[in-house]
Design a protein around this motif. Structure first.
Motif, short mmCIF file in Angstrom:
data_model
loop_
_atom_site.label_atom_id
_atom_site.label_comp_id
_atom_site.label_asym_id
_atom_site.label_seq_id
_atom_site.Cartn_x
_atom_site.Cartn_y
_atom_site.Cartn_z
N VAL A 4 0.76 -1.19 -0.04
CA VAL A 4 -0.11 0.15 -0.03
C VAL A 4 0.83 1.16 0.00
O VAL A 4 2.14 1.27 0.02
N THR A 63 -1.24 5.37 3.26
CA THR A 63 -2.15 4.48 3.76
C THR A 63 -1.73 4.24 5.20
O THR A 63 -2.63 4.09 6.28
N PHE A 83 -10.25 2.62 5.04
CA PHE A 83 -9.56 1.40 4.41
C PHE A 83 -10.15 -0.16 4.74
O PHE A 83 -10.80 -0.03 5.90
N THR A 135 -6.82 -4.37 4.90
CA THR A 135 -5.69 -3.84 4.87
C THR A 135 -5.14 -2.95 6.19
O THR A 135 -4.01 -3.27 6.43
N LYS A 186 -3.40 -5.92 8.33
CA LYS A 186 -2.15 -6.26 7.53
C LYS A 186 -0.99 -5.19 8.11
O LYS A 186 0.00 -5.56 8.54
#
Lengths: 340, 340
Positions: free
Chosen positions: A16, A20, A32, A36, A39
């Motif tokens: 990303v 972000t 998001f 995401t 992670k």
């Protein structure tokens, strides 16, 4: 390893952008996906990443985190919004953006660039249609200062954010053709640069493909690139007999609409007007302006992210080029052709 | 004497501003009287003054000619025009203006100021309503960097350009009273600063003097200081039953007018709107906006001239304060009260 993990390492591993990661870690990542976010959080824990101003300083060459942003005219809404995009990333990355506004004068732009180099700037975002790669390199004294190009000059080399001006011109033509217009104008600019040429080319070729005559001798007028420039062209536009006008940008369109109103010409009943850029103002003028949308804020964000990437990975090849889509935003300033 | 004569010496002897001398000597002085032009030319010949970049550099402390300009929000038309005024003087004086936009966040403003100090800036123009003199001095580490204040905070000490916000409020009230309005609102801002308080006070006291009730509980609404902020307040304004609204600035007014239009409320037939600042946009919106004019471009020029003067005469006392007049510009957004 021993080497401290940076926000950019996290971003790379998560696939990303740096922004972000920054937003997620600052608790502003609601937009998001959960995947995401998880992670990123997992990578943070795994590598014990701690956001830290001084750590980030070290990432940069030297300890002064400054990027220069050269824009043609800071008082235009377009560049104001672009700069806001730059600032968003800058804040997250603890960068200081220095803004230079050079009024579209290549000589002044070059002087300012030279001054930025003297001020040991860490990177540059250059929005200039008129400077060639050669002029830029000369201004930078061929020093190895990372820079990103934005807007306008297709002849320049180097990392950049791009939008498709040719496609923007096509979209404008398709919209007006669908509304039944056959007498159309392109209200271009006096000192035409490549981006405007592309808009014109996309517009013209789409119209010509319908076997409707459109050529530079009959369907092109030129204005100063400003609201006042558009305003001054109201009379020539009316006298041309056109029922629809595609302008070089929204500023010109907004000026033209004022001029048409003062001449008693109704938009869109008598003449349809379509602009380019999608600046904030478009929704505040009356009638609200139909336009080709460029993601201006995102262009600012994207340019800054690419620049950061380049500062941190100076040897990465090839130069990163990021494309941003354009699209039609139909509002009230365009309507069906009422002349038959 | 032996000492080389500077452009400022010429200006002082001629009793005119540095800009005037610069423009006359650059052949751009047509707008000045023949007497002024001849006086300047004579002094130039008498002292064999030669405009010269390097000579001018020496006038400044050190050889880097940079001024920092801290504005709340570069994407607002007001500050765009202000910066253009700064740039005009900067070009003539071969100064590089570095523009910092800190989104009205005092902490960010302070950080940016600190960064400018580190960048050995020669002088500063600070447009911030929220920073106290103490905060500024702290950011400058009590170093002796000349600065000029612009806009907004009456509590600050130091050299500055000023306009009379209280009088601006009076003018707005007088205009609306003359049109027969008795139900009036001030659409102020959430984080109110001294300049807005003054506008409100001038407005309120002028209305109260006519024995018309106007108080904070009934006649004050608060918006975010932006076009969108004004737009969001259309409903509360309509529900208040007011026939006229004085807004904190033009951006808010332009947003409010859009909101009123979308609610089917006519300006000025149903509600009159008067703004503050006289930004370029005012003539491009519909109806054109009545406002209190501030000479924005001249404020930029004036601030820069005072700053230059201060850089060159650091010991001059007292601090120079220059006043700029405000005036009513009646356009189409205000009209006679039609409610009886």
């Amino acid at each position: 390893m021993g080497k401290k993990v940076t926000i950019r390492d996290i971003a790379r591993m998560a696939g990303v952008s740096v922004t972000t990661v920054s937003q997620v870690l600052n608790g502003k990542g609601k937009r998001f996906s959960k995947t995401t976010r998880e992670k990123i959080m997992k990578l943070r824990d795994q590598y014990q990443y701690v956001p830290d101003f001084h750590a980030r300083s070290l990432i940069m060459k030297g300890s002064i985190n400054t990027i220069g942003v050269l824009v043609p005219n800071v008082s235009e809404s377009f560049f104001g919004t672009f700069v806001e995009g730059v600032q968003q990333v800058a804040r997250q990355e603890k960068l200081i953006p220095l803004i230079f506004s050079a009024n579209r004068e290549p000589k002044l732009e070059q002087e300012y660039l030279e001054q930025m180099v003297e001020r040991s700037i860490d990177g540059l975002i250059i929005a200039s249609a008129r400077m060639t790669t050669e002029m830029i390199n000369q201004a930078l004294s061929n020093r190895d200062i990372p820079y990103i190009l934005f807007d306008r000059n297709y002849d320049q080399q180097g990392a950049r954010v791009l939008t498709d001006d040719y496609h923007g011109g096509q979209l404008a033509a398709q919209h007006l053709l669908a509304l039944g217009h056959t007498k159309m104008l392109f209200l271009g600019v006096k000192n035409i640069t490549e981006n405007f040429k592309q808009r014109m080319a996309g517009f013209q070729e789409t119209i010509n493909a319908q076997e409707i005559n459109f050529d530079e001798d009959h369907n092109l007028l030129k204005a100063d690139l400003s609201k006042d420039g558009g305003y001054q062209m109201a009379r020539p536009v009316i006298e041309s007999g056109a029922t629809a006008v595609f302008t070089a940008n929204d500023e010109v369109a907004i000026g033209l609409m004022r001029g048409l109103r003062e001449q008693g010409v109704r938009v869109p009943e008598d003449i349809s007007v379509i602009g380019y850029d999608d600046i904030i103002l478009d929704e505040y003028v009356y009638p609200q302006l139909t336009t080709i949308h460029q993601p201006i804020f995102k262009l600012g964000v994207g340019a800054t992210e690419i620049l950061l990437n380049k500062i941190n990975h100076p040897d990465a090849e090839p130069e990163q080029v990021e494309h941003f889509p354009v699209k039609l935003i139909a509002r009230q300033s365009t309507g069906k052709c009422q002349q038959n």
